[in-house]
Each structure stands twice: as C-alpha cells, then as structure tokens.
Design an enzyme around this catalytic site. Structure first.
Site, PDB file in Angstrom:
ATOM      1  CE  LYS A   1     -45.128 -16.151 -15.756  1.00  0.00           C
ATOM      2  NZ  LYS A   1     -44.325 -14.984 -16.112  1.00  0.00           N
TER       3      LYS A   1
ATOM      4  CG  PHE B   1     -36.540 -21.642 -16.734  1.00  0.00           C
ATOM      5  CD1 PHE B   1     -36.891 -22.073 -17.999  1.00  0.00           C
ATOM      6  CD2 PHE B   1     -36.711 -20.309 -16.421  1.00  0.00           C
ATOM      7  CE1 PHE B   1     -37.401 -21.211 -18.934  1.00  0.00           C
ATOM      8  CE2 PHE B   1     -37.218 -19.422 -17.364  1.00  0.00           C
ATOM      9  CZ  PHE B   1     -37.564 -19.880 -18.617  1.00  0.00           C
TER      10      PHE B   1
ATOM     11  CE  LYS C   1     -49.004 -17.149 -19.189  1.00  0.00           C
ATOM     12  NZ  LYS C   1     -48.329 -16.089 -19.956  1.00  0.00           N
TER      13      LYS C   1
END
Length: 1088
Positions: free
Chosen positions: A416, A514, A596
């Site tokens: 991330k 991505f 996440k």
C-alpha cells in the site's frame, strides 16, 4: 432606490436617470408586473414568453398538492387529482409558494430565450436556461430554507418532492436544478477560486464599508461567535451583513435560477480575473435579497449544509442514480440517461395496462431498476469512475476471510503506497487524470507526467487505476503523500531565486498501476481481478520508478501476512492490500473483496502513537450550522521544547519555565462529548489570544510559513489543559513545527490532574517516531543526551511505556513486538537481578524470543520490548535489520542470545566477552581490554581449545568491523585538550560542528559548487577549534553559507526542518566577525 448599497460614483451620477428603468444587470432580465390580478392567464399568449413555465402556486400548501410522475416516481399518485385540472403546470407563479394566507398575488413576466454552451469532453446537452428563467431563485432559496429548518428527513424529502412535482420533466431542467442542490458533484464547472476569506474581502470591497465596521468584522471573522450571534457559517454571516443593505421582495425584479446558473458559468471560466469576478458578484449582489445571497455563496463554496446527503438526493431523483453516478461521475449524464429510460418505460406501461393495474406494474418496474446490472452501463473515456475501495479488518477477521478461500491461490497481497489514488484515462494522444473524488487533476500532473504515460501505456484507449507517488532518487525511497503536489506544481521552495536544486531536486513522479477498467472500447470491470491483471500487464511496459505495476504475492495464511507486514514496517511502507483474485471491480464498493492492512489497524502493536498526553496550545473555530459552529471546537496540541539548555542551575523553576517553548504537533477535534467540550470552552475562554501572522507569539512555535495556524492561541505556562490522545500512527510532516504529527487523533480523556510539565516532550516524540519507523531506531542525542540536555529531565514521563500499553491491550500484535506473558513465572534465581534486558530476536530453532524472555524472568531479570535509558542489554541472534540503527547510535551493548543460554545452563552470571558481542560500546570495549587482548585472549585464564576458537572468530570479526582501540585513545586525548585549554582564544569554535554549504546535493562531494567562497571559513573554523562535517546529521550545530550568495537559504531551512534538528544558519561574515571580536557574535544580528 430599492438598494441600501454603496454605489460607485458613476452609479450615483446616473441614479436619477435610471431610477424608473428596470435593473438590466442580468442579460435577459425578467420584467415584473407589480399589479395584482386574479386572471393569471391573460398574459400567457405574450409572444416573448417561453411557453413552458414553472408554476409554484401554493406548492407547499397541504390543501393544494400537485402530484405527477417524475423521474424517480414509479407509481401514479391520485391524491387531490381534482385540483390538477385547475392548475396550470406550465406557468410559473411565485406569489404564494410559502405563504398560505396570501393567495391572490401573481406576477407576469417576460422572458427571452437564453442558451449557453459549456465545453466538456463529451457535450450532451447545451446549457439551455429558458425554463430556468421562469423559476425564481427565491423559490429555490425558500425550498432550501424549508429543508434546512426541518430536522426530519421525511419532511425534507417531502418538500423536495412537492417542488419536483411542479418542475418540468426534461433532463436538462433536472440537471440545472441538481447542480444547484448538489454543487459539490458538479464537475462541468471549473473551480471558482473563491473561498470564505476571499469572498469576505470582496464583499467588504463591494459594500464599500470600513473593515472595522460590525458587518465587515462579521464577514472577515465569520467563524467566531459573539454574544448575540452564532458564528461558523459564512452564508449566515453574509445574510446578517446584507439584510439591511440588499433588495427586499417588495416590487423588485426577481432573479431566476437561470440567471444564477449563468453567473456561476461566468465565474467558473478558467481565465476569469479578479476584476471580472468582482463585476459578476456586484451584478448578483444588486439584484438579490440577503436570503438569496446566503444560498448563492453556499453554492459557490459547494457547501449547502441542508441536511440531505448526496446519496439521499440522488436516490430521490431516481433509484439507480447512485449507481449511474459512480460509473460516470457526471450529473448531466445521470439526468439524461435515467430520464429517458424512465419515460420510455412509463409510455409502454400506459399502452399495456389500465390505470388501476399501472401501480402494481410500476412497483415491479422499480424493483427491476433497483436490480440494474451496473456492468451494462456504458463506460466512456474521460468520465471518471468512482474507485473501488478497501475495507479495514483486524487480524482475527482476516483469518476468517482467508479460511473462506476456495483455492490456495485466491488471495494476493500488494504494497500500500502513500500517494494519491489516480485514474488515468487515455485516448490516443489525449491523457487525463482524475482523483478519487472524480476531480480533474490533469492541470496538476499532466505537463509533468503525460510523456511517461504515452511512453509506457501501449493501449490506444484505456482506463487505469493506481497510485501516484514521488520517488526520491537521492535518498532512494518513496516520499510521503504531502510532497506529491509540491513536486507536481514545481514549488521548489526557492522563493523565486531560480535555483534548480531546491527541495524537489532528484525527485520524480511514479505511477503504480494496480488495475485496468477499460480497454479497446470495452469495460473489463466485470472480469475477475486475475484476468484484469493479465490484461494490465499486456497494456503497460514497465519503466523503473516512473511507471510500474504493483507486485502481487500469493498468501493463504495469517503468518504470511504478518511476515509481509513486518517487512513493510521496517521499510517504512504504509501497509498492505489483501485482494481476492476472483473479485469484480465494483465502483464505490467497500467490502472484504479488498482489505487494507495498516499497522494502526492491529491494536497495541506499539507504533508509538497509542496513548499520549499533549497540551493545548491553540484553538480553531468550528464551521457550519451544527452545535459546534462558531465556537472553539478543535484544538492545536503541542509539546514542550527546551529552547536553551546551557544554564547550570537546572533546579531553578523560574529559569526552566523561561526557557521552554512549545512546538505545534497535531490538531484534534473528536473524542469528547458536547458537555466535555463546553467545559473546556468555559475553562479556556478567558485565556485565549487572537493569533496574528504579523505578530506570532514567541512561546508557540509553528511550522513556517504558517502552514497550519490556529485561530487563537494560549500560553500553557499561564493556563491550559492536557488531553490524553489516542491515534493510529505517527508520521513525518512539514505542517507542524515538531516535524511529526498524528494520523486520526482522538481524545480519550481530559487530564485535569496534569500540567504541561507532565505531558510528552519533543524529545519523546522523536523517540516515538523512531520506534515506529524502524522498530528500534533510537537516536542517542535525544534518548540520553550529550551532557547538555539535562534540563529536559524536569519533564515527567507521563506516557506509559510501550510494554505497558501492550500488556494493557491484551490483543494480538506482530511477532517482532510480541510481549511474552510471564505473569505466572516465578523467579528461581537472582542471576539477572536488577538487570533490564530487551530481546529483539531469538534463534530460529529452540531459543525463540519468547523462550529467552521466560529464561530472563526465571533468572530474576526484567524484560522490555523497547530499550530505554534503564536498559542494560539488547539481545539478538545476529546483526538483523531491526538492530542496525541501534548499532549506528552506539549507546547500548548488543549481545548474542547465546549469553542468555550459557547463563541459564551454568546457573551463574557468565562474564561478557568479545565472543558474545554483536556490538560493543566504547566503554565495554575498554573494559574488555583490561582482562584480555583485543581478540579476547585472556591475560589471566589458561588457554583452552574453545577459547582459542573464540579468539580466532574474534579476529575475523575485527577484520570486518575495524574496531581498533586507538579510537578510545584519541577520544581521551581530545577530552584532555578541551579540559585544559577550553577558554583560550584559539578554542573559539570548540563546542561547534559546522556544515559548509559546498555541495549542491547535501553531502554529495561530486556536486561541489564551483567558485564558492567558503574555503577561508573552512580553515578558520578548524584553526579556532571547530569541527567540520561533510554529512548533514544530528551532530551539526551550524550551517555556513556564503555571505555573497544567500540563494540557498530556503533550501537549507527546509532541509533542517525536515530533520527537526536544532541547527543554526550563519554566514561567512559571522565567522569572520566572531574571530575579529574573539567571541561568538549574536546570529540574528548578522542574518538580519
């Protein structure tokens, strides 16, 4: 005159000439007939009238409700149908909309057809304002007032529905209305470049009033409340300042919604200068009431604050409007597509069914529309798609997600990145960039990055999803998010000097792709992620650190995720993304298909931001119409910093208070109840001082140039409050003087029992960050000091240790931070009694970190998860990455775990020797030399086979590390010289370490600045006892600039601020002046 405004001189000269003429400030202004008549249709046939007018006769009168199908209505309402035939729905009458008692007042208006065109990427409908010209803006304002004044959502929707039922059913008409109700979603208009501060100054200028007058002060200080008025809402401030100055409703020419839309179009033109904007605002001001001005400025500010969310309003318009908007981010398309879709289906129903059957069929139709397949919606380039979002989950929930996998390769993990989520749309040579909020960012990134996109994106037409970040080629790492726009906008911090080597030198944009959403005229969002990634790799060619594809790692267990997260923490990365390879791309969806994982989501992981005591140093006025608007509802928190630590009497309380200053650290506005906030406000109110950038307080230090400044400030030495803060993460920033700040801080408790001396110090904040950023990265000067920082000991350590926080949490943490539960272990020996040990890493076999900690407690020692000033030893298995910073700091011995094992097995405190040492401090190395040579061969004990092997091993170590005893001898000699010759004239600079600004890139010898004038200063500094450093580190006390070339001052200041080091900037003149006067000269006198 109907206005109470101050006019220009030209206006005054023509006042008498124009007093009988209608106001022509708006082109195509409607002319009102003030005479009242009961026959509203007499003038309908006027050839200048637009034949479809808005009719608002008794629109909110409950006895006369007009109902008709609109775009969102899929059922036919028959209530009060008897009144429908008596009301002309195509004609607007604005007299009795909101006043049920006065029913006989109507107005006749003449309109002129007005059509404007807004240039967009895909122009569908021109801005035809003909129908809007028949709708008074006052009707819209009255609608908004009714919505905002009613607290029930059902009533708000009812008002909106009644208004809509009188509104002409055409897509363009709905669009022009929705862009006023939801201005924040209107992407057709560019930014107005007008915020509250600018508007306030413009209104003071337009009204020609004194800046010191009550009305001007209300506008300029709109956030502040007074005894009579509640602040916090700029629209209300405008209304109160204009209500006695603007037009009233009696006999005025009413401004239409079309007029307002035209003015907004003009204001949003990209090349509109200030003079033109002032002219437009003046026209609107002279033609509107104070109430209309209130809503006009709210539209400009894109903050309607009417209590209806975007989703509620869109869903009210049509059940599928939210899905359509997520796909297109275009209000115009939403209105067009859904309107015609509904109209077509309603016509089919009329042909097939009788009136009594229509209701049921329409209900079925509504259900079908609710189940609309979003993947059948048309995707168009340059209409941004709302990004798919990731959910937050704990480690326990991640286990459940992984266990639900139907295959071992179903989930992948990606890094991330701390950048900006960007969607790239490419159509041949045309490239556009859109933010996660669908804002067009092409003007920011296009000129710098489009050549890279054209080079790396092979597909002719496509939409890519990814993260835009900054790569620093000098430090070889990705920069934090805050540096992204600084780089893109070429704000190099040089203040116009033209020096190309500013803070952006060596930095470049890098896009990490991505996902791919569209390629070759076809949406691929309905494909699983696995296939989309394959397509992505075919469409993109990699260019290192400029255009890359996010790397995926297949995972199927929690241990794998934790291992990857540990690496992310060590590498200072933001976290991880867990993605299901079978997931489809659903716009705006936030579910467990994407998850996440950040360090802060794992409670108690010792990230240094768990529980901090911070002091209030400033306050902010709240905005809006809520209960906190216009009051001090947010607070700036700070930490104490000792400005001068040279005094010898550290126990002198007055001297200590005199030298302390407070560094800004963070801003908090949540976690406390309204009652707690009122109590804080009551206690702090007598002590607030207005903050002025021209005269900032010396006791409060903010980051320059006031990037984050409070509305008011307070001196904590006199009075303040300490707040106990919980946060998710501590990060580097240039917004606060501390150099660091907290992410998502919230108040846990108001600590009335503590004062500013009990809160965290600046020194501790630095330690907290180093703990978080590299696990165990401590800096010696801040943790132990260099002998001159003793005064900081006055600051009490109010925060819990990380070990205590972990114990209190009782939750799972990562292995590198895991504290072993030894509460049930009873010490059986006193070998380690009084010794504190920190175990970083055990062996991969029998002696794990947990087992070593148990052994330490059994031998009577104490264990901690992070070393402090009381820690005796750090234990590790080898020179792992996690202890590199401790080795570099050189303040603590790092010992092999074998020493613990040997002590345990031999049931005694085995003397430390070179064979156990991973790293030895200078004092330890001296002690070793008393009993043995530098290779560990004892002077006393007999040589054995094992001791000989140990000596040979030590020889190999010393060859690699170059740890020679000569270093200690040199240090001793230097100390002796300083002791006996400290006051001599040739020791003028003996206490200082200088960095000479010789290199364009700090510390890089290959970038030597030619023709510099620093060589003489270099020789003088060394002659007079000073030290020269070619590295920019925490040992530097001064940076020397060439007096004849000060162009790099800003660059050096930024460098110092980014490292949060107490370094002073001097010039070559200061060096020479100090030498000439045989004393250190005041620095400020020279720099000024």
């Amino acid at each position: 005159m109907a206005l109470s405004l101050y006019y220009d001189e030209d206006d005054d000269e023509n006042e008498n000439e124009n007093k009988d003429k209608p106001n022509n400030d708006f082109k195509n202004q409607q002319q009102i007939n003030t005479s009242k008549t009961t026959n509203n249709n007499n003038n309908i046939n006027n050839k200048n009238n637009y034949n479809n007018k808005f009719n608002d006769d008794d629109i909110f009168n409950n006895d006369k409700i007009i109902t008709k199908p609109r775009v969102t209505t899929t059922t036919t309402t028959t209530k009060n149908t008897s009144t429908n035939s008596n009301i002309n729905k195509t004609k607007f009458n604005d007299d009795d909309i909101f006043d049920d008692e006065d029913e006989d007042s109507n107005s006749n208006k003449t309109t002129t057809t007005t059509t404007t065109t807004t240039t967009t990427t895909d122009t569908i409908i021109t801005n035809d304002y003909r129908y809007q010209k028949t709708v008074p803006f006052s009707s819209f304002c009255d609608l908004m007032n009714r919505i905002i004044n009613d607290t029930k959502i059902s009533n708000k929707k009812n008002y909106l529905e009644k208004f809509m039922n009188h509104y002409k059913d055409e897509p363009n008409n709905f669009y022009q209305l929705l862009r006023l109700i939801l201005p924040q979603l209107d992407k057709d208009r560019n930014s107005y470049g007008l915020k509250e501060k600018t508007l306030a100054r413009l209104y003071v200028e337009l009204l020609n009033i004194s800046p010191e007058s009550v009305d001007a002060m209300r506008l300029l200080n709109w956030k502040k409340s007074t005894n009579d008025e509640i602040g916090g809402d700029f629209g209300t401030a405008v209304y109160l300042s204009l209500k006695n100055r603007c037009n009233n409703d009696n006999g005025r020419i009413k401004v239409s919604m079309g007029d307002i839309n035209e003015s907004l179009d003009q204001l949003s033109q990209p090349l509109t200068d200030k003079k033109t904007k002032v002219s437009i605002l003046k026209k609107v001001l002279r033609s509107t009431t104070a109430q209309e001005q209130k809503w006009f400025v709210r539209i400009i500010l894109k903050e309607m604050k009417n209590g209806l969310s975007d989703n509620i309003t869109l869903k009210f318009f049509h059940p599928d409007a939210i899905d359509h908007f997520n796909i297109t981010s275009n209000l115009r398309l939403v209105c067009t597509n859904l309107f015609y879709m509904t109209q077509s289906k309603q016509k089919e129903l009329k042909d097939k069914q009788k009136l009594e059957e229509k209701e049921n069929l329409l209900k079925q139709q509504q259900q079908q529309q609710n189940d609309l397949d979003i993947y059948k919606l048309e995707i168009k380039l340059f209409n941004p798609i709302k990004p798919m979002l990731a959910n937050r989950q704990s480690i326990d929930n991640l286990s459940m997600i992984l266990n639900s996998a139907i295959s071992a390769t179903q989930f992948v993990v990606e890094k991330k990145f701390d950048g900006e989520r960007i969607q790239i749309h490419k159509d041949g040579e045309q490239v556009k960039y859109f933010s996660r909020n669908s804002n067009d960012s092409t003007g920011i990134y296009g000129s710098m990055f489009t050549p890279i996109v054209k080079e790396c994106v092979l597909a002719e037409r496509c939409i890519l999803d990814g993260e835009l970040i900054v790569w620093d080629s000098i430090s070889q790492r990705f920069e934090d998010f805050g540096n992204l726009k600084t780089l893109a906008l070429n704000k190099d911090g040089i203040s116009g000097s033209g020096d190309p080597l500013g803070i952006n030198y060596g930095k470049q944009l890098c896009f990490i792709a991505f996902d791919i959403l569209f390629v070759k005229d076809q949406s691929v969002m309905n494909l699983p992620l696995m296939q989309r990634l394959m397509l992505l790799k075919r469409c993109v060619t990699i260019k290192s650190k400029q255009f890359e594809i996010s790397e995926q790692t297949t995972v199927n267990s929690i241990s794998q995720i934790i291992s990857l997260l540990e690496s992310a923490i060590i590498n200072r990365e933001e976290g991880l993304m867990l993605k299901n390879l079978h997931s489809l791309y659903v716009p705006a969806e936030r579910k467990d298909k994407w998850v996440k994982i950040k360090p802060e989501y794992i409670d108690g992981m010792g990230n240094g931001a768990d529980d901090l005591d911070l002091v209030i140093i400033g306050g902010y006025y709240g905005s809006g119409l809520n209960r906190r608007g216009g009051t001090i509802s947010h607070f700036m928190l700070g930490v104490p910093f000792i400005a001068d630590s040279t005094d010898t009497d550290i126990d002198d309380e007055s001297t200590f208070d005199k030298n302390v200053i407070f560094y800004s650290f963070c801003k908090v506005g949540s976690g406390y109840t309204d009652i707690q906030l009122k109590s804080l406000q009551k206690d702090l109110d007598p002590h607030w001082n207005n903050f002025s950038t021209s005269k900032p307080p010396s006791i409060i230090q903010l980051a320059e140039p006031f990037k984050e400044k409070p509305d008011v400030w307070i001196d904590p030495r006199v009075y303040s409050k300490v707040l106990q803060i919980k946060a998710s993460q501590i990060v580097v920033t240039d917004k606060y003087k501390c150099g660091y700040t907290l992410r998502f801080p919230r108040v846990l408790k108001i600590r009335d029992d503590k004062g500013w001396k009990d809160c965290c110090s600046h020194e501790e904040i630095i330690d907290l960050f180093t703990n978080y950023s590299t696990n165990l990265n401590f800096k010696r000067d801040h943790e132990y000091g260099d002998g001159s920082g003793g005064k900081n000991k006055k600051l009490k350590k109010s925060k819990k240790t990380t070990n205590q926080l972990l114990a209190d949490s009782g939750l799972k943490v990562l292995s590198i931070f895991q504290d072993t539960d030894t509460s049930g272990i009873i010490p059986t020996q006193n070998i380690f009694q009084g010794i504190e040990i920190c175990v970083i890493k055990g062996s991969s076999g029998e002696y794990t970190k947990s087992k070593l900690e148990i052994m330490i407690v059994e031998m009577g020692g104490s264990k901690v998860q992070y070393p402090s000033r009381n820690t005796n030893y750090v234990i590790s298995s080898k020179e792992v990455v996690k202890i590199q910073n401790l080795i570099q700091s050189g303040f603590i011995d790092i010992v092999s775990f074998n020493w613990i094992v040997d002590c345990y097995n031999e049931k005694r405190l085995v003397p430390l020797g070179p064979k156990y040492m991973i790293f030895s401090t200078e004092s330890t190395k001296k002690r070793f030399l008393l009993d043995s040579d530098q290779f560990g061969d004892s002077y006393i004990n007999e040589t054995t086979e094992q001791s000989l092997k140990d000596s040979f091993n030590q020889i190999d170590k010393l060859k690699l590390k170059k740890q020679l005893s000569i270093n200690s001898t040199t240090t001793t000699t230097t100390t002796s010289i300083s002791k006996y010759f400290s006051n001599c004239w040739w020791s003028l600079f003996k206490e200082f370490t200088f960095y000479l600004d010789l290199y364009q890139v700090v510390g890089e010898k290959s970038t030597l600045i030619e023709n510099n004038n620093l060589e003489l200063s270099n020789l003088n500094i060394q002659f007079y006892g000073g030290k020269i450093s070619i590295e920019f580190n925490n040992k530097i006390t001064h940076v020397v600039l060439d007096s004849l070339d000060l162009s790099r001052i800003t660059f050096i200041k930024n460098k110092i601020n980014s490292l949060s080091l107490p370094i002073q900037i001097v010039t070559t003149n200061w060096i020479q002046l100090s030498i000439n006067n045989y004393s250190i000269q005041p620095i400020l006198e020279i720099l000024d």
